[in-house]
Scaffold this motif. Sequence first.
Motif, PDB file in Angstrom:
ATOM      1  N   GLY A 162       0.810  -1.203   0.000  1.00 17.86           N
ATOM      2  CA  GLY A 162       0.000   0.000   0.000  1.00 17.86           C
ATOM      3  C   GLY A 162       0.846   1.258   0.000  1.00 17.86           C
ATOM      4  O   GLY A 162       0.541   2.231  -0.705  1.00 17.86           O
ATOM      5  N   GLU A 163       1.920   1.249   0.785  1.00 16.36           N
ATOM      6  CA  GLU A 163       2.815   2.406   0.828  1.00 16.36           C
ATOM      7  C   GLU A 163       3.525   2.600  -0.511  1.00 16.36           C
ATOM      8  O   GLU A 163       3.720   3.740  -0.959  1.00 16.36           O
TER       9      GLU A 163
ATOM     10  N   ALA B 167       4.121   5.606  -5.597  1.00 15.47           N
ATOM     11  CA  ALA B 167       4.064   5.633  -7.063  1.00 15.47           C
ATOM     12  C   ALA B 167       3.158   6.760  -7.552  1.00 15.47           C
ATOM     13  O   ALA B 167       3.489   7.478  -8.505  1.00 15.47           O
ATOM     14  N   VAL B 168       2.014   6.936  -6.897  1.00 12.31           N
ATOM     15  CA  VAL B 168       1.110   8.025  -7.286  1.00 12.31           C
ATOM     16  C   VAL B 168       1.733   9.366  -6.918  1.00 12.31           C
ATOM     17  O   VAL B 168       1.679  10.326  -7.695  1.00 12.31           O
ATOM     18  N   ALA B 169       2.344   9.443  -5.736  1.00 16.69           N
ATOM     19  CA  ALA B 169       2.986  10.694  -5.309  1.00 16.69           C
ATOM     20  C   ALA B 169       4.099  11.086  -6.266  1.00 16.69           C
ATOM     21  O   ALA B 169       4.259  12.272  -6.602  1.00 16.69           O
TER      22      ALA B 169
ATOM     23  N   PRO C 174      -8.584  -5.138  -0.051  1.00 17.98           N
ATOM     24  CA  PRO C 174      -9.687  -4.207  -0.330  1.00 17.98           C
ATOM     25  C   PRO C 174      -9.753  -3.022   0.629  1.00 17.98           C
ATOM     26  O   PRO C 174     -10.092  -1.906   0.205  1.00 17.98           O
ATOM     27  N   VAL C 175      -9.424  -3.236   1.890  1.00 24.19           N
ATOM     28  CA  VAL C 175      -9.496  -2.127   2.851  1.00 24.19           C
ATOM     29  C   VAL C 175      -8.480  -1.044   2.498  1.00 24.19           C
ATOM     30  O   VAL C 175      -8.728   0.158   2.700  1.00 24.19           O
TER      31      VAL C 175
ATOM     32  N   LEU D 209      -7.407   4.366  -0.726  1.00 21.94           N
ATOM     33  CA  LEU D 209      -6.619   4.996  -1.789  1.00 21.94           C
ATOM     34  C   LEU D 209      -7.470   5.633  -2.883  1.00 21.94           C
ATOM     35  O   LEU D 209      -7.155   6.723  -3.371  1.00 21.94           O
ATOM     36  N   LEU D 210      -8.531   4.974  -3.283  1.00 21.74           N
ATOM     37  CA  LEU D 210      -9.287   5.458  -4.425  1.00 21.74           C
ATOM     38  C   LEU D 210      -9.902   6.849  -4.223  1.00 21.74           C
ATOM     39  O   LEU D 210      -9.928   7.643  -5.169  1.00 21.74           O
TER      40      LEU D 210
END
Length: 242
Positions: A137-138, A143-145, A166-167, A172-173
């Motif tokens: 998750g991090e 990657a988005v950052a 899923p949690v 994130l979404l």
Amino acid sequence: MTGGPLLEVRGLAAGYGAVRVVRSLDLVAEPGTVVGVLGPNGAGKTTLMLTLAGLLPRLSGEVLVDGKVLASARPAAANRAGLVLVPDDRSLFSTLLVRENLTVANRPGGYTLDEVVDLFPALAPRLGVPAGALSGGEQQMLAVARALVQRPRVLLIDEMSMGLAPVIVEGLLPVVRRIADETGAVVVLVEQHVRLALEVADRAVVLVHGEVVRSGPAAELAADPEALEAAYLGAGTAPAPA
């Protein structure tokens, strides 16, 4: 959202050699719009993203940003025009620190380090940690950052939820929605969690065997799950009214 479309895709065909994986795809997105790209495995979603980013040549059709046609198979030119891809494998520099992954990609006008931490608070205590030591998750947050510090005008996110619980995805979404709202960027989101994707998207298209079999406002697609399921199974292939 004014000033006309930010992203236009006209009659796009894409694939590998003579094999067409995506066929005759059209897409128009205004600034600040989230477009969900949905479909079963093998539908051509990743091929579409790689082609938009200039990493694969277009077999036909055009891609325009702000009304300007982008050259085919020119990833540097696409990036300069503001198209930034977050690939499904994240492609981080695993031995570099989180902070270094961000600073090497930074451009004037992109998100600052403070803004990235505000968007992804979990990264704050991890700035001095190698990217390869992060959780899945991090790593996706990073990657988005890293894409955001490049000042994207069109942010392409391929399978944000790949390998994540899923949690984690649920947390994130909504950030995708915030990015579009705050920056005015178009976000094109390939996502396997259909319900969650439709919650944050403005519009969505369903690809099956490289063709758009359903498209329209995300809320309308979410309100008709039976038609959406039929589209995934290859039935009911007429596009929904826009």
